[in-house]
Scaffold this active site. Structure first.
Site, mmCIF file in Angstrom:
data_model
loop_
_atom_site.group_PDB
_atom_site.id
_atom_site.type_symbol
_atom_site.label_atom_id
_atom_site.label_comp_id
_atom_site.label_asym_id
_atom_site.label_seq_id
_atom_site.Cartn_x
_atom_site.Cartn_y
_atom_site.Cartn_z
ATOM 1 N NE ARG A 1 -7.847 -5.816 -1.862
ATOM 2 C CZ ARG A 1 -8.271 -6.761 -2.711
ATOM 3 N NH1 ARG A 1 -9.297 -7.520 -2.389
ATOM 4 N NH2 ARG A 1 -7.658 -6.944 -3.859
ATOM 5 N NE ARG B 1 -17.510 -20.348 -14.348
ATOM 6 C CZ ARG B 1 -17.372 -20.756 -15.586
ATOM 7 N NH1 ARG B 1 -16.757 -21.865 -15.849
ATOM 8 N NH2 ARG B 1 -17.831 -20.010 -16.549
ATOM 9 C CE LYS C 1 -13.955 -8.177 3.628
ATOM 10 N NZ LYS C 1 -13.504 -7.546 2.390
HETATM 11 C C1 BTN Z 1 -11.361 -4.644 2.519
HETATM 12 O O1 BTN Z 1 -11.629 -5.816 2.755
HETATM 13 O O2 BTN Z 1 -11.935 -4.033 1.628
HETATM 14 C C2 BTN Z 1 -10.303 -3.957 3.360
HETATM 15 C C3 BTN Z 1 -10.873 -3.326 4.592
HETATM 16 C C4 BTN Z 1 -9.839 -2.641 5.450
HETATM 17 C C5 BTN Z 1 -10.461 -1.844 6.578
HETATM 18 C C6 BTN Z 1 -9.436 -1.327 7.543
HETATM 19 S S1 BTN Z 1 -10.166 -0.702 9.017
HETATM 20 C C7 BTN Z 1 -8.626 -0.058 9.514
HETATM 21 C C8 BTN Z 1 -7.994 0.530 8.279
HETATM 22 N N1 BTN Z 1 -8.447 1.874 8.065
HETATM 23 C C9 BTN Z 1 -9.162 1.996 6.938
HETATM 24 O O3 BTN Z 1 -9.675 3.049 6.520
HETATM 25 N N2 BTN Z 1 -9.234 0.808 6.318
HETATM 26 C C10 BTN Z 1 -8.528 -0.225 7.049
#
Ligand code: BTN
Length: 324
Positions: A123, A322, A188
């Site tokens: 993201r 926080r 994570k």
């Molecule tokens: C995040 O937490 O930032 C989202 C990560 C999403 C990763 C997955 S792996 C399969 C799919 N292909 C990508 O290029 N991204 C998602």
């Protein structure tokens, strides 16, 4: 990547995944190529994060076990009447991109998974580190007939489906972080990237991307936040093919409920695993910072924050506990 190259590299990994040493000559004979060509393929596989070492006089060996994704095994873990197409790739830029490029021939529920991504996306324009054979890189296509309006909350639903799938495989203690991460011990474990194409009011195409850390290499770099993988969480040996089958089946059963009813019937599940419930949090939305107590999520997947006795809802941003 050229299909022939892809097939040859896959074959090399299949040979080495037996755990035995293979000489360059024997690999070359299996593939009908020279030893020099074998060595070039091995270098490229090492660059993709696969740990293959060589010992003079014995040949090449994989440093760690690699369990390859196999469509026939995945199907074994899904009920017989499911006809999802599952594209299993060795190496791809991004499984989300693969879905976008093939959208014309796909039906809702079709899946693409890969052993490695060379341009995995997270993201907010972040990179998603995607070394070979260690993790899950999964994308599913879904067409929503009612258009964008049903989509708020989809990424939360996907997090719930992933969490349920892991629980079915015996992994407990997971937490959901709004809007779409899975955590364990404040680190994570998985992230979700839902991408949407289409018009405001007509049917829209959704690409549901999931990245789950299973067994990251010890020397991995490029991850800018605390992370964990399944190998650190459980002694159990997670069967990746079973995980893909279970996840596909779970998404196939939950998305239609979500299309009909939204998130209503999932709110209590979320509440029990909400990472930040009743904690003091900061929500960052661009330059804006909102602070207050996290009071969970609403029916449309919005984040509820209480500040000075007033409850407000938010649809975007990054949430963090926080700092004291
Ligand atoms: C995040 O937490 O930032 C989202 C990560 C999403 C990763 C997955 S792996 C399969 C799919 N292909 C990508 O290029 N991204 C998602």
């Amino acid at each position: 990547m050229n299909k022939q190259v892809e097939i040859k590299r896959r074959r090399i990994i299949e040979l080495l995944s037996s755990g035995e040493f293979y000489s360059g000559e024997i690999i070359g004979q299996h593939l009908g190529i020279t030893r020099a060509a074998v060595s070039k393929h091995i270098r490229s596989l090492n660059d993709l994060g696969l740990d293959i070492y060589s010992v003079t006089g014995r040949g090449y060996k994989l440093a760690n076990d690699v369990q390859l994704l196999q469509p026939e095994k995945i199907k074994k873990y899904m009920s017989g009447d499911m006809s999802n197409q599952i594209d299993v790739l060795n190496i791809v830029t991004s499984t989300n991109d693969f879905i976008k490029q093939n959208i014309e021939r796909l039906n809702s529920g079709d899946v693409c998974i890969a052993e490695a991504q060379t341009a995995g996306r997270g993201r907010q324009g972040r990179e998603w580190v995607s070394p070979f054979g260690c993790n899950l890189y999964f994308s599913m296509y879904w067409q929503f007939d009612q258009g964008y309006k049903v989509l708020s909350g989809l990424s939360l639903l996907v997090g719930i489906a992933l969490c349920q799938s892991l629980e079915k495989l015996g992994i407990d203690g997971l937490a959901l972080k709004w809007p779409n991460d899975i955590y364990f011990n404040n680190r994570k474990l998985a992230g979700i990237l839902v991408e949407i194409e289409g018009q405001m009011d007509s049917a829209c195409d959704c690409i549901i991307g999931i990245g789950l850390n299973i067994a990251m290499p010890e020397d991995v770099d490029g991850i800018d936040q605390p992370w964990i993988d399944l190998k650190q969480i459980t002694e159990k040996n997670i069967d990746k093919n079973r995980l893909v089958g279970t996840l596909t089946e779970t998404l196939m059963s939950l998305i239609p409920i979500f299309e009909q009813e939204g998130l209503a019937s999932f709110l209590s599940y979320w509440a029990r695993r909400d990472l930040f419930i009743n904690k003091q949090v900061d929500l960052t939305m661009g330059k804006k910072l909102i602070s207050g107590y996290c009071r969970g999520i609403g029916e449309n997947g919005e984040l509820l924050i209480e500040h000075n006795g007033q409850l407000n809802s938010y649809h975007g941003g990054e949430i963090s506990v926080r700092a004291r």
